[in-house]
Design an enzyme around this catalytic site. Structure first.
Site, PDB file in Angstrom:
ATOM      1  N   SER A 260       0.460  -1.183  -0.108  1.00 33.49           N
ATOM      2  CA  SER A 260       0.298  -0.146  -0.172  1.00 33.49           C
ATOM      3  C   SER A 260       0.432   1.334   0.110  1.00 33.49           C
ATOM      4  O   SER A 260       1.843   1.606   0.540  1.00 33.49           O
ATOM      5  CB  SER A 260      -0.718   0.101   1.470  1.00 33.49           C
ATOM      6  OG  SER A 260      -1.548   1.599   1.560  1.00 33.49           O
ATOM      7  N   LEU A 261       0.072   1.992  -0.592  1.00 31.50           N
ATOM      8  CA  LEU A 261       0.626   3.229  -1.030  1.00 31.50           C
ATOM      9  C   LEU A 261       0.558   4.572   0.140  1.00 31.50           C
ATOM     10  O   LEU A 261       1.068   5.704   0.324  1.00 31.50           O
ATOM     11  CB  LEU A 261       0.342   4.138  -2.200  1.00 31.50           C
ATOM     12  CG  LEU A 261       2.019   3.648  -2.920  1.00 31.50           C
ATOM     13  CD1 LEU A 261       1.531   4.021  -4.718  1.00 31.50           C
ATOM     14  CD2 LEU A 261       3.262   3.860  -3.242  1.00 31.50           C
ATOM     15  N   THR A 305      -9.566  -0.644   3.398  1.00 31.51           N
ATOM     16  CA  THR A 305      -9.001  -1.508   1.925  1.00 31.51           C
ATOM     17  C   THR A 305      -9.387  -2.816   1.586  1.00 31.51           C
ATOM     18  O   THR A 305      -9.788  -3.110   2.775  1.00 31.51           O
ATOM     19  CB  THR A 305      -7.722  -0.909   1.255  1.00 31.51           C
ATOM     20  OG1 THR A 305      -7.778  -1.175  -0.279  1.00 31.51           O
ATOM     21  CG2 THR A 305      -6.881  -1.522   2.520  1.00 31.51           C
ATOM     22  N   LYS A 309     -14.232  -2.898   2.319  1.00 36.90           N
ATOM     23  CA  LYS A 309     -14.935  -2.053   2.222  1.00 36.90           C
ATOM     24  C   LYS A 309     -16.189  -2.346   2.501  1.00 36.90           C
ATOM     25  O   LYS A 309     -16.489  -1.515   3.061  1.00 36.90           O
ATOM     26  CB  LYS A 309     -14.716  -1.589   1.212  1.00 36.90           C
ATOM     27  CG  LYS A 309     -13.249  -1.186   1.110  1.00 36.90           C
ATOM     28  CD  LYS A 309     -13.631   0.098  -0.092  1.00 36.90           C
ATOM     29  CE  LYS A 309     -11.677   0.565  -0.813  1.00 36.90           C
ATOM     30  NZ  LYS A 309     -12.244   1.042  -1.972  1.00 36.90           N
ATOM     31  N   ASN A 330     -14.843   3.355   2.726  1.00 35.77           N
ATOM     32  CA  ASN A 330     -13.430   3.211   3.008  1.00 35.77           C
ATOM     33  C   ASN A 330     -12.652   3.946   4.141  1.00 35.77           C
ATOM     34  O   ASN A 330     -11.635   4.415   4.039  1.00 35.77           O
ATOM     35  CB  ASN A 330     -12.817   3.883   1.654  1.00 35.77           C
ATOM     36  CG  ASN A 330     -13.180   5.029   1.200  1.00 35.77           C
ATOM     37  OD1 ASN A 330     -13.808   5.827   1.711  1.00 35.77           O
ATOM     38  ND2 ASN A 330     -11.719   5.880   0.604  1.00 35.77           N
ATOM     39  N   ASP A 346     -14.568   7.335  -1.988  1.00 34.47           N
ATOM     40  CA  ASP A 346     -14.177   6.915  -3.185  1.00 34.47           C
ATOM     41  C   ASP A 346     -14.874   7.611  -3.898  1.00 34.47           C
ATOM     42  O   ASP A 346     -14.194   7.982  -4.759  1.00 34.47           O
ATOM     43  CB  ASP A 346     -13.870   5.333  -2.810  1.00 34.47           C
ATOM     44  CG  ASP A 346     -12.526   3.878  -2.546  1.00 34.47           C
ATOM     45  OD1 ASP A 346     -11.733   4.787  -2.423  1.00 34.47           O
ATOM     46  OD2 ASP A 346     -13.144   2.824  -2.344  1.00 34.47           O
ATOM     47  N   GLY A 369     -16.537  -2.595 -15.440  1.00 34.09           N
ATOM     48  CA  GLY A 369     -16.660  -3.172 -14.103  1.00 34.09           C
ATOM     49  C   GLY A 369     -17.602  -2.801 -12.707  1.00 34.09           C
ATOM     50  O   GLY A 369     -18.459  -2.484 -13.097  1.00 34.09           O
ATOM     51  N   GLY A 372     -16.336  -2.779  -6.188  1.00 34.31           N
ATOM     52  CA  GLY A 372     -16.442  -1.206  -4.943  1.00 34.31           C
ATOM     53  C   GLY A 372     -15.837   0.132  -5.902  1.00 34.31           C
ATOM     54  O   GLY A 372     -16.654   0.661  -5.933  1.00 34.31           O
ATOM     55  N   TYR A 454      -3.912   2.757 -10.850  1.00 32.53           N
ATOM     56  CA  TYR A 454      -2.399   4.422 -10.852  1.00 32.53           C
ATOM     57  C   TYR A 454      -0.784   3.285 -10.788  1.00 32.53           C
ATOM     58  O   TYR A 454       0.091   3.890 -10.271  1.00 32.53           O
ATOM     59  CB  TYR A 454      -2.722   4.568  -9.763  1.00 32.53           C
ATOM     60  CG  TYR A 454      -2.528   3.954  -8.605  1.00 32.53           C
ATOM     61  CD1 TYR A 454      -3.864   3.614  -7.665  1.00 32.53           C
ATOM     62  CD2 TYR A 454      -1.394   3.315  -7.272  1.00 32.53           C
ATOM     63  CE1 TYR A 454      -3.761   2.650  -6.357  1.00 32.53           C
ATOM     64  CE2 TYR A 454      -1.847   3.326  -6.140  1.00 32.53           C
ATOM     65  CZ  TYR A 454      -3.441   2.565  -5.738  1.00 32.53           C
ATOM     66  OH  TYR A 454      -2.955   2.278  -4.506  1.00 32.53           O
TER      67      TYR A 454
HETATM   68  P1  NAP Z   1     -13.504  -5.761  -6.888  1.00 34.55           P
HETATM   69  O1  NAP Z   1     -14.106  -4.789  -5.901  1.00 34.55           O
HETATM   70  O2  NAP Z   1     -13.005  -7.109  -7.127  1.00 34.55           O
HETATM   71  O3  NAP Z   1     -13.644  -5.530  -8.468  1.00 34.55           O
HETATM   72  C1  NAP Z   1     -13.320  -6.272  -9.422  1.00 34.55           C
HETATM   73  C2  NAP Z   1     -13.573  -6.208 -10.867  1.00 34.55           C
HETATM   74  O4  NAP Z   1     -12.942  -6.025 -11.615  1.00 34.55           O
HETATM   75  C3  NAP Z   1     -14.992  -6.495 -11.322  1.00 34.55           C
HETATM   76  O5  NAP Z   1     -16.255  -6.153 -11.376  1.00 34.55           O
HETATM   77  C4  NAP Z   1     -14.278  -7.347 -12.622  1.00 34.55           C
HETATM   78  O6  NAP Z   1     -15.300  -8.266 -12.137  1.00 34.55           O
HETATM   79  C5  NAP Z   1     -13.489  -7.352 -13.027  1.00 34.55           C
HETATM   80  N1  NAP Z   1     -12.636  -7.856 -12.877  1.00 34.55           N
HETATM   81  C6  NAP Z   1     -11.420  -8.454 -12.361  1.00 34.55           C
HETATM   82  N2  NAP Z   1     -10.709  -9.145 -13.682  1.00 34.55           N
HETATM   83  C7  NAP Z   1     -11.129  -9.139 -14.666  1.00 34.55           C
HETATM   84  C8  NAP Z   1     -10.240  -9.375 -15.815  1.00 34.55           C
HETATM   85  N3  NAP Z   1      -9.514 -10.074 -15.889  1.00 34.55           N
HETATM   86  N4  NAP Z   1     -11.248  -8.612 -16.753  1.00 34.55           N
HETATM   87  C9  NAP Z   1     -12.682  -8.193 -16.763  1.00 34.55           C
HETATM   88  N5  NAP Z   1     -13.159  -7.887 -16.136  1.00 34.55           N
HETATM   89  C10 NAP Z   1     -12.031  -7.688 -14.176  1.00 34.55           C
HETATM   90  O7  NAP Z   1     -12.474  -4.435  -7.352  1.00 34.55           O
HETATM   91  P2  NAP Z   1     -12.153  -2.796  -7.090  1.00 34.55           P
HETATM   92  O8  NAP Z   1     -11.703  -2.677  -5.607  1.00 34.55           O
HETATM   93  O9  NAP Z   1     -12.848  -2.481  -7.922  1.00 34.55           O
HETATM   94  O10 NAP Z   1     -10.959  -2.353  -7.672  1.00 34.55           O
HETATM   95  C11 NAP Z   1     -11.161  -2.691  -9.232  1.00 34.55           C
HETATM   96  C12 NAP Z   1      -9.783  -2.055  -9.675  1.00 34.55           C
HETATM   97  O11 NAP Z   1      -9.547  -0.537  -9.303  1.00 34.55           O
HETATM   98  C13 NAP Z   1      -8.311  -2.349  -8.231  1.00 34.55           C
HETATM   99  O12 NAP Z   1      -7.070  -3.478  -9.178  1.00 34.55           O
HETATM  100  C14 NAP Z   1      -7.334  -0.878  -8.362  1.00 34.55           C
HETATM  101  O13 NAP Z   1      -6.314  -1.295  -9.405  1.00 34.55           O
HETATM  102  C15 NAP Z   1      -8.369   0.474  -9.022  1.00 34.55           C
HETATM  103  N6  NAP Z   1      -8.664   0.469  -7.685  1.00 34.55           N
HETATM  104  C16 NAP Z   1      -8.532   1.832  -7.666  1.00 34.55           C
HETATM  105  C17 NAP Z   1      -8.196   3.240  -6.723  1.00 34.55           C
HETATM  106  C18 NAP Z   1      -7.754   4.655  -6.702  1.00 34.55           C
HETATM  107  O14 NAP Z   1      -7.624   5.002  -5.379  1.00 34.55           O
HETATM  108  N7  NAP Z   1      -6.340   4.613  -7.334  1.00 34.55           N
HETATM  109  C19 NAP Z   1      -9.164   2.639  -5.748  1.00 34.55           C
HETATM  110  C20 NAP Z   1      -9.304   1.916  -5.385  1.00 34.55           C
HETATM  111  C21 NAP Z   1      -9.448   0.608  -7.064  1.00 34.55           C
HETATM  112  P3  NAP Z   1     -16.233  -9.600 -12.178  1.00 34.55           P
HETATM  113  O15 NAP Z   1     -17.586  -9.561 -11.537  1.00 34.55           O
HETATM  114  O16 NAP Z   1     -16.645 -10.376 -13.700  1.00 34.55           O
HETATM  115  O17 NAP Z   1     -15.603 -10.990 -11.084  1.00 34.55           O
END
Ligand code: NAP
Length: 522
Positions: A260-261, A305, A309, A330, A346, A369, A372, A454
């Site tokens: 984590s950053l 995180t 969440k 969060n 978020d 997607g 979360g 990121y």
């Molecule tokens: P999450 O709740 O696990 O949801 C992941 C989503 O991505 C699900 O809808 C999943 O689809 C889809 N997915 C996973 N692998 C995939 C693949 N190979 N091909 C296509 N779809 C795929 O995760 P989250 O918390 O939403 O986070 C998602 C991403 O957002 C993280 O990996 C992170 O990089 C980014 N994020 C960034 C910040 C930020 O501050 N910049 C904050 C939070 C998250 P299914 O429903 O089919 O499983």
């Protein structure tokens, strides 16, 4: 065994000691001293791990020379025997000999394990005490338990410092160590910490609870105990030199948490705004473990995180309407009465960077997607009056989310006939710079492409967008904005956003360089 209890007679006063002791290792005395020479200017308090040497008894002349030019340095000599978790294979008599020689060469403190002290003749311990301050140590490499019982075995030995090290297998183990320190530090000079990845917080918070100092490694790969962090990290990230009893504690809780950053970013913000607070990584393998620690550490606030969440909502006393609507939180703040309040920052993390560029009202936003991050994007964009479309690998989840948020779930084949103002990637695809993209170039039909991933800073998706003349927005912006709002909720002060962005960018670049170097070395 000596019956004289000499608790107040720490001949090497605890008040004169720096808060961080850096462990130095080397394969021979020349290497050990060379490393010490490189460290001592910034780290005047060192531990020479003589048990790492092939022939510890041969180190004394070089140690003596070291002190000729570094009279201000304070050094602990340690030659831990292998049955007690060290590397020294020699006899008890040889261990004593090494420590006596090191003390004669100038080491002001000698570390001897409880097991060795118990086996030595009382006169032998007195010999050591005649030459240096005595640090009596005990290590449990498996658990954190019976700390008081262990200490009861140590107390009859007249030591200047008592060092109790255990292994954390839960976050709550750190609480046990801190309680022990808090209850005993005013009568004894104690050093207490928990080893292991789950014990990392004790290396920072132990000082706050009364540990005289803590141990750090000289650099990555030079750790002398599991979970040890570098002196540089302790100083620059955790500002260890200013941690005191009044320091408020915040942390990021999740599983995993190692990369984590957030600690880098939030500690920089606290420093910049002169807030007496420290922010640590809380590796919670179970949510109940985290909840048990919130009141005891005590934590003033937490960033939540993956994967907690959603689950954390049921543990909170109150949540803001946004968290309740989205079903995810969060940010937690602990009130003075101990009650826990949840927020969702978020949403601001997604909406803030978009609104700096696009008027969301009436615009067409595609969210990729349905997890979360996608929920934050969907509800956030909807609340600002956007028309929102959702595309997800598992269509049923997209439909469920669309129904809840009054958005439209679409299929990938629909992309050929649709275009958007903004596309938001809320999947992990592209993380770690693996060159993958969630959509192909032809499918990028929007003015703005916001990749919530990121790391790396410029994902393949963003470079593809740039190549097509579209406006890329990095996930770094979401990370910084959600953190900035957390900072404001916790402190009531405006967040130093530019500083936060700058430290995260620098850290990401450093990590990318390190990764590049280690790949090149393979
Ligand atoms: P999450 O709740 O696990 O949801 C992941 C989503 O991505 C699900 O809808 C999943 O689809 C889809 N997915 C996973 N692998 C995939 C693949 N190979 N091909 C296509 N779809 C795929 O995760 P989250 O918390 O939403 O986070 C998602 C991403 O957002 C993280 O990996 C992170 O990089 C980014 N994020 C960034 C910040 C930020 O501050 N910049 C904050 C939070 C998250 P299914 O429903 O089919 O499983």
């Amino acid at each position: 065994m000596s019956s004289t209890i000499n608790n107040y007679a720490a001949r090497f006063s605890r008040l004169r000691l720096p808060k961080v002791c850096v462990a130095v290792v080397g394969s021979d005395p020349a290497e050990l001293i060379e490393k010490a020479e490189g460290l001592v200017r910034e780290n005047p308090f060192l531990e020479f791990r003589l048990d790492y040497l092939k022939n510890p008894a041969s180190a004394a002349p070089r140690i003596k020379k070291f002190f000729e030019t570094h009279m201000d340095a304070t050094v602990i000599a340690t030659c831990r025997r292998s049955p007690n978790g060290g590397k020294f294979k020699g006899s008890l008599a040889s261990q004593l000999d090494v420590l006596l020689k090191s003390a004669a060469a100038g080491c002001q403190i000698v570390d001897i394990e409880l097991e060795s002290a118990q086996a030595l003749k009382p006169g032998d311990l007195d010999k050591l005490r005649g030459k240096a301050s005595l640090l009596l140590s005990s290590h449990d490499f498996k658990h954190t338990r019976k700390i008081d019982e262990t200490f009861a075995k140590m107390k009859p030995f007249a030591a200047d410092f008592y060092k109790l090290v255990t292994t954390a297998t839960s976050l709550h183990d750190n609480v046990l160590m801190m309680k022990f320190l808090q209850e005993n530090h005013d009568r004894y000079s104690l050093i207490g910490l928990c080893m292991g990845e789950q014990g990392i917080i004790s290396r920072v918070l132990g000082l706050r609870a009364g540990s005289v100092f803590t141990f750090a490694s000289a650099g990555k790969g030079e750790e002398t105990g599991p979970g040890q962090i570098t002196a540089q990290e302790l100083r620059s990230i955790y500002r260890i030199d200013s941690v005191d009893a009044a320091t408020r504690v915040y942390g990021v809780a999740g599983d995993p948490i190692e990369h984590s950053l957030s600690p880098v970013m939030m500690n920089a913000a606290f420093r910049r705004e002169a807030v007496n607070a420290v922010y640590v990584g809380l590796h919670a393998k179970k949510l109940d473990d985290l909840i048990a620690c919130i009141r005891d550490i005590p934590l003033s606030g937490i960033s939540v995180t993956m994967p907690y969440k959603e689950e954390i909502l049921s543990k909170l006393d109150k949540t803001d309407p946004l968290s309740a609507q989205i079903g995810a939180c969060n940010t937690v703040i602990r009130g003075q009465d101990g009650r826990l309040f949840g927020f969702n920052t978020d949403v601001a993390g997604v909406v803030g960077p978009l609104e700096q560029q696009v008027g969301l009202s009436g615009s067409r936003v595609l969210v990729l997607g349905a997890g979360g991050a996608a929920k934050a994007a969907v509800f956030g964009a909807k609340a600002r009056g956007a028309e929102v479309f959702i595309l997800n690998r598992t269509p049923a989840d997209a439909q469920k989310l669309a129904k809840k948020a009054h958005a439209k779930a679409i299929k990938r084949t629909d992309l050929a006939k649709l275009d958007f103002d903004v596309i938001v990637n809320a999947t992990p695809v592209g993380m770690g710079g693996n060159g993958q993209t969630i959509l192909n170039e032809k499918e990028l039909k929007a003015k703005y492409i916001f990749d919530l991933v990121y790391n790396p800073l410029e994902t393949k998706l963003l470079s593809m967008a740039k190549g097509k003349g579209l406006q890329p927005i990095s996930g770094l912006e979401m990370f910084v904005q959600q953190g900035a709002q957390q900072f404001e909720i916790w402190t009531g002060k405006p967040a130093p956003v530019s500083e936060m962005r700058m430290v995260v960018m620098r850290e990401l670049e450093q990590r990318a360089n390190l990764n590049g170097k280690s790949k090149a070395a393979k």
